[in-house]
Design a protein around this motif. Structure first.
Motif, PDB file in Angstrom:
ATOM      1  N   ARG A  94     -43.271 -46.173 -13.742  1.00 14.50           N
ATOM      2  CA  ARG A  94     -43.426 -45.417 -14.985  1.00 14.50           C
ATOM      3  C   ARG A  94     -42.143 -44.691 -15.355  1.00 14.50           C
ATOM      4  NH1 ARG A  94     -49.134 -42.338 -15.421  1.00 14.50           N
ATOM      5  NH2 ARG A  94     -48.042 -41.721 -17.327  1.00 14.50           N
ATOM      6  N   HIS A 109     -40.345 -40.170 -25.848  1.00 12.53           N
ATOM      7  CA  HIS A 109     -41.236 -40.691 -24.804  1.00 12.53           C
ATOM      8  C   HIS A 109     -41.169 -39.797 -23.567  1.00 12.53           C
ATOM      9  CE1 HIS A 109     -43.587 -43.696 -22.671  1.00 12.53           C
ATOM     10  NE2 HIS A 109     -42.750 -43.589 -21.656  1.00 12.53           N
ATOM     11  N   ARG A 110     -42.322 -39.587 -22.920  1.00  9.75           N
ATOM     12  CA  ARG A 110     -42.394 -38.774 -21.708  1.00  9.75           C
ATOM     13  C   ARG A 110     -43.152 -39.533 -20.627  1.00  9.75           C
ATOM     14  NH1 ARG A 110     -39.349 -36.798 -24.554  1.00  9.75           N
ATOM     15  NH2 ARG A 110     -39.158 -34.652 -25.286  1.00  9.75           N
ATOM     16  N   ARG A 112     -45.031 -37.973 -18.061  1.00 10.81           N
ATOM     17  CA  ARG A 112     -46.318 -37.272 -17.929  1.00 10.81           C
ATOM     18  C   ARG A 112     -47.139 -37.862 -16.770  1.00 10.81           C
ATOM     19  NH1 ARG A 112     -45.871 -37.477 -23.674  1.00 10.81           N
ATOM     20  NH2 ARG A 112     -45.516 -35.401 -24.528  1.00 10.81           N
ATOM     21  N   LEU A 113     -46.560 -37.818 -15.599  1.00  9.41           N
ATOM     22  CA  LEU A 113     -47.184 -38.407 -14.418  1.00  9.41           C
ATOM     23  C   LEU A 113     -48.352 -37.537 -13.954  1.00  9.41           C
ATOM     24  CD1 LEU A 113     -46.619 -40.899 -12.644  1.00  9.41           C
ATOM     25  CD2 LEU A 113     -45.380 -39.398 -11.093  1.00  9.41           C
ATOM     26  N   PRO A 114     -49.577 -38.087 -13.864  1.00 11.75           N
ATOM     27  CA  PRO A 114     -50.715 -37.274 -13.423  1.00 11.75           C
ATOM     28  C   PRO A 114     -50.726 -37.098 -11.914  1.00 11.75           C
ATOM     29  CG  PRO A 114     -51.434 -39.514 -13.853  1.00 11.75           C
ATOM     30  CD  PRO A 114     -49.960 -39.460 -14.212  1.00 11.75           C
ATOM     31  N   GLN A 117     -48.848 -32.197  -7.168  1.00 16.28           N
ATOM     32  CA  GLN A 117     -47.390 -32.097  -7.018  1.00 16.28           C
ATOM     33  C   GLN A 117     -46.914 -32.777  -5.747  1.00 16.28           C
ATOM     34  OE1 GLN A 117     -45.731 -30.918  -9.400  1.00 16.28           O
ATOM     35  NE2 GLN A 117     -43.660 -30.607  -8.673  1.00 16.28           N
ATOM     36  N   ARG A 121     -43.832 -36.588  -8.528  1.00 18.04           N
ATOM     37  CA  ARG A 121     -44.192 -35.732  -9.664  1.00 18.04           C
ATOM     38  C   ARG A 121     -43.052 -34.785 -10.008  1.00 18.04           C
ATOM     39  NH1 ARG A 121     -47.882 -38.951  -7.199  1.00 18.04           N
ATOM     40  NH2 ARG A 121     -49.644 -39.291  -8.606  1.00 18.04           N
ATOM     41  N   ALA A 124     -40.604 -36.845 -11.920  1.00 19.92           N
ATOM     42  CA  ALA A 124     -41.083 -37.130 -13.274  1.00 19.92           C
ATOM     43  C   ALA A 124     -41.010 -35.884 -14.161  1.00 19.92           C
ATOM     44  CB  ALA A 124     -42.515 -37.651 -13.213  1.00 19.92           C
ATOM     45  N   ASP A 125     -41.397 -34.725 -13.615  1.00 23.69           N
ATOM     46  CA  ASP A 125     -41.335 -33.492 -14.402  1.00 23.69           C
ATOM     47  C   ASP A 125     -39.896 -33.130 -14.756  1.00 23.69           C
ATOM     48  OD1 ASP A 125     -44.056 -33.370 -14.219  1.00 23.69           O
ATOM     49  OD2 ASP A 125     -44.090 -31.872 -12.611  1.00 23.69           O
ATOM     50  N   ASP A 128     -38.836 -35.466 -17.513  1.00 26.77           N
ATOM     51  CA  ASP A 128     -39.412 -35.068 -18.794  1.00 26.77           C
ATOM     52  C   ASP A 128     -38.691 -33.862 -19.375  1.00 26.77           C
ATOM     53  OD1 ASP A 128     -41.241 -37.094 -18.778  1.00 26.77           O
ATOM     54  OD2 ASP A 128     -42.904 -35.890 -18.024  1.00 26.77           O
TER      55      ASP A 128
END
Length: 365
Positions: A94, A109-110, A112-114, A117, A121, A124-125, A128
């Protein structure tokens, strides 16, 4: 960068999982095999002497079973490793997709990995957040380029019109045309110099040396005192020694811009400007506060953008080029400081510049 093709990370992780599983299985089977070999190969005769006999239980029973177990472990390790590696690397897929999307120019586009933590993550944060800052920066630069083109086109268009008038009407007063051309040219020069100063501050291409911000404030106030008297504004300076490190010329420009804005964006009469300096444990403060018309809170964040003016507070004879606070913000960032604009309840603004004190490490801008 061109790189030769190689095995994927997923394949490497799969082989690693399968290899460790086979190694663990081999160690267990080897331990059992050694035990069986000792029991099956070494026996005693009627006289009590040791003799070696074939380990029939090991050869006929354990060896084929061990081969089947190892084959099952290999298949299970490959399939399970491939599945687990895919699950573990899914967040990277992703992030890679988001990176490629951003590379095409789509910065909205982001990832936004669910999930909870963890390292993926956090990555990804952080990605973003970087995209958000980059998108805002690109949008700001686009507005800046469009506004700069408009601002530079205006004096050129005026100059062309004046020259056309002088050419088509020889009887026109040339002195008036020259005066207007001189004023338009001076504005274009001021705008160009402001753009160059803004670029210099953004690149941080300046030498750093110890600076006393209180002396810089006194110099700026003394230089702009005639302008304050002309506008009927009382200019007051106060504070303590505020040692910092930076460019004396840029910090003087920063202070002069703040004081100049505070003077011209003030009450029509009996206005005031207060310039103060203060020291904190790790930072120094320069505060410029002025009276004036009330400033809407929603307008405050836009005042530091290039070519954005609080038009309701601008006098037509001192509109400037719209880069005053933009330059202040860039110089502040280049010195590792922060800029804070706060509307005063009674009208006007309170602008605070906080810079690292001498000996303190500047924060990342």
């Amino acid at each position: 960068m061109d790189r030769p093709p190689g095995p994927s990370v997923r394949l490497k992780l799969t082989l690693s999982y399968a290899g460790f599983l086979l190694l663990a299985g081999s160690l267990v089977l080897a331990a059992v095999g050694v035990f069986l070999l000792r029991e099956g190969w070494f026996q005693t005769n009627e006289q009590g002497a040791w003799r070696v006999t074939p380990g029939t239980s090991f050869v006929r029973g354990f060896a084929p079973l061990a081969a089947v177990v190892m084959a099952c472990l290999l298949v299970f390790g490959l399939l399970g490793g491939w599945f687990l590696a895919g699950r573990m690397l899914a967040p990277l897929a992703r992030i890679t997709h988001a990176t490629r999307t951003a590379a095409t120019g789509s910065l909205s586009h982001r990832v936004r990995l669910p999930g909870r933590q963890d390292e993926f993550r956090e990555l990804a944060d952080a990605f973003d957040a970087m995209l958000a800052r980059l998108e805002a920066h690109v949008a700001e630069q686009r507005r800046f380029a469009a506004n700069a083109s408009h601002e530079l086109r205006t004096p050129l268009a005026i100059s062309k019109s004046l020259l056309d008038v002088a050419r088509t009407d020889p009887s026109h007063d040339t002195g008036e045309v020259l005066d207007r051309l001189q004023a338009v040219n001076a504005r274009a020069i001021d705008l160009t110099e402001a753009l160059l100063l803004l670029s210099r501050a953004d690149r941080q291409s300046f030498a750093r040396e110890p600076v006393d911000l209180s002396l810089v404030a006194e110099e700026a106030a003394e230089t702009l005192l005639p302008l304050a008297e002309k506008h009927g504004v009382a200019l007051v300076t106060d504070g303590e020694i505020t040692p910092t490190v930076g460019s004396p010329a840029l910090l003087l420009q920063l202070t002069s811009n703040l004081v100049h804005n505070a003077i011209v964006h003030n009450l029509p009469e009996r206005g005031s400007v207060w310039v103060t300096t203060a020291v904190r444990p790790t930072t120094v403060l320069l505060t410029v506060e002025n009276t004036g018309e009330p400033v809407p809170p929603q307008l405050v964040p836009t005042l530091t953008e290039p070519f954005r003016r609080g038009t309701e507070r601008v006098h037509t004879d001192h509109a400037g080029v719209g880069l005053g606070l933009a330059i202040v913000r860039s110089i502040t960032r280049a010195h590792g400081g922060t800029l804070t604009l706060t509307p005063r309840p009674a009208g006007g603004l309170r602008i605070t510049v906080e810079l690292p004190t001498a000996g303190a490490r500047p924060s990342a801008a």
